[in-house]
Design a protein around this motif. Structure first.
Motif, PDB file in Angstrom:
ATOM      1  N   ALA A 116     -24.596  15.694 -26.698  1.00  0.00           N
ATOM      2  CA  ALA A 116     -23.236  15.618 -27.216  1.00  0.00           C
ATOM      3  C   ALA A 116     -23.229  15.076 -28.643  1.00  0.00           C
ATOM      4  O   ALA A 116     -22.545  15.612 -29.521  1.00  0.00           O
ATOM      5  CB  ALA A 116     -22.365  14.750 -26.303  1.00  0.00           C
ATOM      6  N   ALA A 117     -23.987  14.012 -28.888  1.00  0.00           N
ATOM      7  CA  ALA A 117     -24.039  13.417 -30.231  1.00  0.00           C
ATOM      8  C   ALA A 117     -24.630  14.395 -31.245  1.00  0.00           C
ATOM      9  O   ALA A 117     -24.129  14.520 -32.364  1.00  0.00           O
ATOM     10  CB  ALA A 117     -24.844  12.121 -30.205  1.00  0.00           C
ATOM     11  N   LEU A 118     -25.687  15.105 -30.864  1.00  0.00           N
ATOM     12  CA  LEU A 118     -26.293  16.087 -31.775  1.00  0.00           C
ATOM     13  C   LEU A 118     -25.346  17.246 -32.070  1.00  0.00           C
ATOM     14  O   LEU A 118     -25.445  17.885 -33.115  1.00  0.00           O
ATOM     15  CB  LEU A 118     -27.606  16.626 -31.196  1.00  0.00           C
ATOM     16  N   ASN A 119     -24.416  17.507 -31.154  1.00  0.00           N
ATOM     17  CA  ASN A 119     -23.435  18.569 -31.361  1.00  0.00           C
ATOM     18  C   ASN A 119     -22.155  18.061 -32.009  1.00  0.00           C
ATOM     19  O   ASN A 119     -21.160  18.772 -32.064  1.00  0.00           O
ATOM     20  CB  ASN A 119     -23.131  19.271 -30.036  1.00  0.00           C
ATOM     21  N   GLY A 120     -22.195  16.809 -32.496  1.00  0.00           N
ATOM     22  CA  GLY A 120     -21.078  16.295 -33.287  1.00  0.00           C
ATOM     23  C   GLY A 120     -20.090  15.393 -32.584  1.00  0.00           C
ATOM     24  O   GLY A 120     -19.052  15.055 -33.164  1.00  0.00           O
ATOM     25  N   ALA A 121     -20.372  14.976 -31.348  1.00  0.00           N
ATOM     26  CA  ALA A 121     -19.441  14.077 -30.660  1.00  0.00           C
ATOM     27  C   ALA A 121     -19.337  12.753 -31.405  1.00  0.00           C
ATOM     28  O   ALA A 121     -20.325  12.220 -31.897  1.00  0.00           O
ATOM     29  CB  ALA A 121     -19.908  13.817 -29.223  1.00  0.00           C
ATOM     30  N   THR A 122     -18.129  12.237 -31.507  1.00  0.00           N
ATOM     31  CA  THR A 122     -17.891  10.953 -32.161  1.00  0.00           C
ATOM     32  C   THR A 122     -18.145   9.819 -31.170  1.00  0.00           C
ATOM     33  O   THR A 122     -18.283  10.054 -29.960  1.00  0.00           O
ATOM     34  CB  THR A 122     -16.440  10.859 -32.656  1.00  0.00           C
ATOM     35  N   GLU A 123     -18.153   8.599 -31.685  1.00  0.00           N
ATOM     36  CA  GLU A 123     -18.317   7.435 -30.798  1.00  0.00           C
ATOM     37  C   GLU A 123     -17.194   7.383 -29.771  1.00  0.00           C
ATOM     38  O   GLU A 123     -17.436   7.102 -28.595  1.00  0.00           O
ATOM     39  CB  GLU A 123     -18.380   6.142 -31.611  1.00  0.00           C
ATOM     40  N   SER A 124     -15.982   7.654 -30.193  1.00  0.00           N
ATOM     41  CA  SER A 124     -14.839   7.631 -29.268  1.00  0.00           C
ATOM     42  C   SER A 124     -14.984   8.700 -28.191  1.00  0.00           C
ATOM     43  O   SER A 124     -14.678   8.458 -27.015  1.00  0.00           O
ATOM     44  CB  SER A 124     -13.532   7.848 -30.030  1.00  0.00           C
ATOM     45  N   GLN A 125     -15.445   9.865 -28.575  1.00  0.00           N
ATOM     46  CA  GLN A 125     -15.643  10.928 -27.593  1.00  0.00           C
ATOM     47  C   GLN A 125     -16.746  10.562 -26.607  1.00  0.00           C
ATOM     48  O   GLN A 125     -16.615  10.805 -25.404  1.00  0.00           O
ATOM     49  CB  GLN A 125     -15.976  12.247 -28.292  1.00  0.00           C
ATOM     50  N   ARG A 134     -25.372   3.858 -30.922  1.00  0.00           N
ATOM     51  CA  ARG A 134     -26.818   4.153 -30.874  1.00  0.00           C
ATOM     52  C   ARG A 134     -27.067   5.656 -30.853  1.00  0.00           C
ATOM     53  O   ARG A 134     -27.941   6.172 -31.546  1.00  0.00           O
ATOM     54  CB  ARG A 134     -27.455   3.506 -29.644  1.00  0.00           C
ATOM     55  N   TYR A 135     -26.286   6.363 -30.034  1.00  0.00           N
ATOM     56  CA  TYR A 135     -26.477   7.810 -29.921  1.00  0.00           C
ATOM     57  C   TYR A 135     -26.047   8.532 -31.196  1.00  0.00           C
ATOM     58  O   TYR A 135     -26.738   9.461 -31.633  1.00  0.00           O
ATOM     59  CB  TYR A 135     -25.719   8.365 -28.713  1.00  0.00           C
ATOM     60  N   THR A 136     -24.926   8.141 -31.793  1.00  0.00           N
ATOM     61  CA  THR A 136     -24.494   8.831 -33.014  1.00  0.00           C
ATOM     62  C   THR A 136     -25.428   8.519 -34.177  1.00  0.00           C
ATOM     63  O   THR A 136     -25.707   9.394 -34.994  1.00  0.00           O
ATOM     64  CB  THR A 136     -23.035   8.489 -33.386  1.00  0.00           C
ATOM     65  N   ALA A 137     -25.946   7.296 -34.251  1.00  0.00           N
ATOM     66  CA  ALA A 137     -26.889   6.947 -35.324  1.00  0.00           C
ATOM     67  C   ALA A 137     -28.192   7.729 -35.168  1.00  0.00           C
ATOM     68  O   ALA A 137     -28.727   8.267 -36.145  1.00  0.00           O
ATOM     69  CB  ALA A 137     -27.165   5.442 -35.327  1.00  0.00           C
ATOM     70  N   ALA A 138     -28.698   7.826 -33.944  1.00  0.00           N
ATOM     71  CA  ALA A 138     -29.933   8.577 -33.701  1.00  0.00           C
ATOM     72  C   ALA A 138     -29.727  10.053 -34.017  1.00  0.00           C
ATOM     73  O   ALA A 138     -30.591  10.698 -34.621  1.00  0.00           O
ATOM     74  CB  ALA A 138     -30.391   8.399 -32.256  1.00  0.00           C
ATOM     75  N   ALA A 139     -28.578  10.596 -33.631  1.00  0.00           N
ATOM     76  CA  ALA A 139     -28.286  12.003 -33.917  1.00  0.00           C
ATOM     77  C   ALA A 139     -28.190  12.230 -35.418  1.00  0.00           C
ATOM     78  O   ALA A 139     -28.715  13.214 -35.940  1.00  0.00           O
ATOM     79  CB  ALA A 139     -26.983  12.420 -33.227  1.00  0.00           C
ATOM     80  N   SER A 140     -27.540  11.313 -36.112  1.00  0.00           N
ATOM     81  CA  SER A 140     -27.416  11.432 -37.563  1.00  0.00           C
ATOM     82  C   SER A 140     -28.788  11.431 -38.230  1.00  0.00           C
ATOM     83  O   SER A 140     -29.063  12.254 -39.110  1.00  0.00           O
ATOM     84  CB  SER A 140     -26.554  10.286 -38.102  1.00  0.00           C
ATOM     85  N   ARG A 141     -29.660  10.506 -37.801  1.00  0.00           N
ATOM     86  CA  ARG A 141     -31.027  10.464 -38.359  1.00  0.00           C
ATOM     87  C   ARG A 141     -31.763  11.771 -38.113  1.00  0.00           C
ATOM     88  O   ARG A 141     -32.411  12.312 -39.006  1.00  0.00           O
ATOM     89  CB  ARG A 141     -31.821   9.308 -37.746  1.00  0.00           C
ATOM     90  N   GLU A 142     -31.670  12.287 -36.898  1.00  0.00           N
ATOM     91  CA  GLU A 142     -32.384  13.525 -36.569  1.00  0.00           C
ATOM     92  C   GLU A 142     -31.844  14.701 -37.381  1.00  0.00           C
ATOM     93  O   GLU A 142     -32.616  15.491 -37.921  1.00  0.00           O
ATOM     94  CB  GLU A 142     -32.282  13.835 -35.080  1.00  0.00           C
TER      95      GLU A 142
END
Length: 136
Positions: free
Chosen positions: A62-71, A87-95
């Motif tokens: 979900a995070a890699l596909n653009g989900a926000t923290e709220s989502q 944690r998930y959005t930061a890791a997705a952003s780095r990747e």
């Protein structure tokens, strides 16, 4: 919301009520009991896996596909105080940034006048006798 693939799976198992993963005695599983059952089913099938790993994979996807923290909070029922979504959005952003950055390196050879791997790149535009042009 129930995603369409999950809705089809639930419909196919013909649940009797809200509980559709039951024990052999026909009662709903506890959270710990479900985790144990899932892990054992994975082992029996010869595949690695755990319920937690499946949840983690879903949050990562979900995070890699653009989900926000709220989502992510809403999808995975994390509290407002939970740091998991960040944690998930930061890791997705780095990747995603690393993927984009690596693509720029693939085209570097065509544009980089300082490349030592291209015939015209070594020393182009540098005065003869300068340290950068002289081999050591």
């Amino acid at each position: 919301p129930v995603l369409e693939p999950l809705a089809r799976s639930i419909a196919a198992c013909q649940p009797k009520g809200l509980t559709f993963i039951e024990t052999v005695h026909g009662i709903g599983r506890t959270e710990a009991g479900f985790g144990t059952w899932f892990r054992e089913a994975c082992e029996k099938a010869g595949v690695p896996g755990s319920a937690h790993g499946l949840r983690k994979a879903g949050a990562t996807r979900a995070a890699l596909n653009g989900a926000t923290e709220s989502q992510l909070r809403a999808l995975f029922a994390w509290s407002a105080a939970s740091k998991e979504p960040a944690r998930y959005t930061a890791a997705a952003s780095r990747e995603l940034l690393a993927r984009a950055g690596s693509r720029t390196m693939l085209n570097e050879q065509d544009r980089n006048i300082y490349s030592r791997t291209q015939q015209q790149g070594a020393g182009v535009g540098i005065k003869k006798g300068s340290k950068i042009n002289d081999p050591e």
